[in-house]
Design an enzyme around this catalytic site. Structure first.
Site, short mmCIF file in Angstrom:
data_model
loop_
_atom_site.label_atom_id
_atom_site.label_comp_id
_atom_site.label_asym_id
_atom_site.label_seq_id
_atom_site.Cartn_x
_atom_site.Cartn_y
_atom_site.Cartn_z
N ARG A 224 0.85 -1.19 0.00
CA ARG A 224 0.00 0.00 0.00
C ARG A 224 0.90 1.25 0.00
NH1 ARG A 224 -3.44 -2.95 -1.40
NH2 ARG A 224 -5.40 -3.45 -0.38
N HIS A 272 -1.29 -0.24 -9.61
CA HIS A 272 -1.93 -1.18 -8.67
C HIS A 272 -2.41 -2.43 -9.42
CE1 HIS A 272 -4.16 -1.58 -4.60
NE2 HIS A 272 -3.92 -2.78 -5.11
P1 NDP Z 1 -1.21 -11.32 5.58
O1 NDP Z 1 -2.17 -10.76 6.55
O2 NDP Z 1 -1.28 -12.76 5.24
O3 NDP Z 1 0.29 -11.06 6.13
C1 NDP Z 1 0.69 -9.89 6.73
C2 NDP Z 1 2.13 -10.04 7.21
O4 NDP Z 1 2.60 -8.76 7.67
C3 NDP Z 1 2.28 -11.02 8.38
O5 NDP Z 1 3.45 -11.79 8.25
C4 NDP Z 1 2.42 -10.08 9.59
O6 NDP Z 1 3.18 -10.61 10.65
C5 NDP Z 1 3.17 -8.92 8.96
N1 NDP Z 1 2.97 -7.70 9.76
C6 NDP Z 1 1.82 -7.06 10.05
N2 NDP Z 1 2.05 -6.00 10.84
C7 NDP Z 1 3.38 -5.98 11.06
C8 NDP Z 1 4.24 -5.14 11.81
N3 NDP Z 1 3.76 -4.10 12.52
N4 NDP Z 1 5.56 -5.42 11.82
C9 NDP Z 1 6.05 -6.47 11.14
N5 NDP Z 1 5.29 -7.32 10.40
C10 NDP Z 1 3.97 -7.07 10.38
O7 NDP Z 1 -1.28 -10.41 4.29
P2 NDP Z 1 -1.01 -10.83 2.75
O8 NDP Z 1 0.33 -11.42 2.66
O9 NDP Z 1 -2.14 -11.63 2.21
O10 NDP Z 1 -1.09 -9.40 2.03
C11 NDP Z 1 -0.20 -8.36 2.37
C12 NDP Z 1 -0.67 -7.05 1.74
O11 NDP Z 1 -0.42 -7.04 0.34
C13 NDP Z 1 -2.17 -6.76 1.83
O12 NDP Z 1 -2.50 -6.25 3.10
C14 NDP Z 1 -2.37 -5.75 0.72
O13 NDP Z 1 -2.25 -4.45 1.22
C15 NDP Z 1 -1.23 -6.04 -0.25
N6 NDP Z 1 -1.73 -6.49 -1.56
C16 NDP Z 1 -1.44 -5.76 -2.68
C17 NDP Z 1 -1.84 -6.19 -3.93
C18 NDP Z 1 -1.48 -5.44 -5.16
O14 NDP Z 1 -2.00 -5.75 -6.24
N7 NDP Z 1 -0.59 -4.47 -5.11
C19 NDP Z 1 -2.62 -7.42 -4.09
C20 NDP Z 1 -2.86 -8.12 -2.85
C21 NDP Z 1 -2.43 -7.67 -1.64
P3 NDP Z 1 2.60 -11.76 11.63
O15 NDP Z 1 2.33 -12.93 10.74
O16 NDP Z 1 3.71 -12.01 12.58
O17 NDP Z 1 1.35 -11.22 12.24
C1 OXD Z 2 -5.59 -6.54 -2.63
C2 OXD Z 2 -5.21 -5.56 -3.63
O1 OXD Z 2 -5.43 -6.25 -1.44
O2 OXD Z 2 -5.54 -5.71 -4.78
O3 OXD Z 2 -6.02 -7.64 -3.01
O4 OXD Z 2 -4.53 -4.60 -3.32
#
Ligand code: NDP
Ligand code: OXD
Length: 309
Positions: A224, A272
């Site tokens: 993001r 995006h």
């Molecule tokens: P998940 O919820 O599966 O994973 C999030 C990860 O971030 C976890 O490992 C978590 O740690 C870690 N995390 C969260 N907060 C912190 C923090 N304060 N410090 C360190 N680590 C942290 O999310 P996804 O992998 O499914 O997706 C990640 C992001 O990708 C989405 O939220 C979205 O914004 C973005 N996205 C973008 C897309 C695009 O097209 N550009 C498409 C899809 C997603 P822990 O496991 O230890 O809690």
């Molecule tokens: C998602 C994205 O979160 O597209 O899936 O950003």
């Protein structure tokens, strides 16, 4: 069960077809035209609904997001207090692996520089480093970050990962929490952001963290815009400390035409598009959650609203 589909970008017909093939009795209605009586709606399958749109359904039992990041949904103060499930879809994960690997290889093999040289009609060549001599650091080791880190490690890059709680990932050196952040950054030549947008992760890619990276590092943000302090990234690139960036997400989308990222030739802006959910592969997971909601069983991938992801 009656499900309302609300999305300005996803195709309702492919989702309808994919879900009815798995759940022939599902009452699938596309908002706003096919909603009918809002009190009949049990579930919402949705992406970027208008703020307030979901509050119109008084008997909603769950919200099934069509995206992995739910920050947009959570920003709606009127969002009904029912379980909210994130999208987990093999096609979305595959798309993210491809996007990040492409960006890592583009920077690693200097294609970003070659593109600039071509525009200047200049013939120049520098030997790339060995893959294992380049360290890629992935912030966020959730569904997407873990899969991306594993793919990058399989490709031969030295790979690190950082998450809130400790993790073990094959072939990846892992770090956790604030205590591990500086050590994680210290040897990271390519910083990949796959964190959720939460209070804790706002502006995490700022002057302080960029300064901790080795000189000549690259930044790849596919999570993001919320995570990056734009002026700090531009200043780090202008000073030469950061060599370039690939950015898929921005504070404002579409990225406004006057934004300086457009004019910085060391930044690649993509709209995006890193990864999308796809009905043909995501419908198994969505159908399973619909069955669970129907049977009163626990849903999969429910967001912890207090944590924000
Ligand atoms: P998940 O919820 O599966 O994973 C999030 C990860 O971030 C976890 O490992 C978590 O740690 C870690 N995390 C969260 N907060 C912190 C923090 N304060 N410090 C360190 N680590 C942290 O999310 P996804 O992998 O499914 O997706 C990640 C992001 O990708 C989405 O939220 C979205 O914004 C973005 N996205 C973008 C897309 C695009 O097209 N550009 C498409 C899809 C997603 P822990 O496991 O230890 O809690
Ligand atoms: C998602 C994205 O979160 O597209 O899936 O950003």
């Amino acid at each position: 069960m009656a499900l309302v589909f609300i999305s300005p970008v996803d195709d309702p017909d492919t989702w309808r077809e994919a879900l009815l093939a798995r759940l022939p009795d599902l009452d699938f209605r596309v908002g706003p035209d096919e909603v009918g009586d809002p009190a009949e709606i049990d579930l919402a399958l949705t992406w970027r609904p208008q703020p307030g749109a979901l509050a119109a359904f008084p008997n909603l039992k769950a919200i099934l997001a069509l995206g992995a990041g739910v920050d947009g949904l959570l920003a709606d103060a009127t969002l009904p207090d029912v379980p909210l499930c994130r999208m987990v879809d093999p096609a979305l994960t595959r798309g993210m692996i491809d996007y990040v690997l492409l960006a890592v290889l583009r920077h690693h093999r200097g294609f970003d520089l070659l593109e600039r040289q071509q525009r200047a009609r200049r013939w120049g060549f520098a030997m790339p480093r060995m893959v294992e001599d380049t360290t890629v650091g992935v912030m966020g080791l959730g569904v997407l970050g873990r899969a991306v880190a594993e793919a990058i490690a399989r490709h031969g890059f030295t790979t690190r990962g950082w998450s809130r709680t400790p993790k073990q990932v094959a072939g990846v050196t892992t770090f956790a929490g604030e205590a591990g952040f500086d050590d994680f950054l210290a040897a990271t030549d390519m910083l990949v952001c796959l964190l959720p947008a939460t209070r804790e992760t706002a502006g995490i890619v700022d002057a302080r963290s960029l300064a901790k990276l080795p000189k000549g590092a690259f930044v790849i943000n596919a999570a993001r815009g919320h995570h990056v302090v734009d002026e700090d990234l531009l200043a780090a690139i202008a000073s030469g400390h950061v060599a370039g960036a690939t950015l898929d997400v921005f504070h404002r989308e579409p990225l406004p035409p006057e934004h300086p990222f457009w004019a910085e030739e060391r930044i690649l802006v993509t709209p995006h598009c890193a990864a999308y959910s796809d009905a043909s592969s995501g419908a198994d997971y969505v159908a399973e959650n619909i069955r669970r909601a129907r049977d009163g069983r626990p849903l999969l991938n429910v967001v912890d609203r207090a944590r924000g992801y």
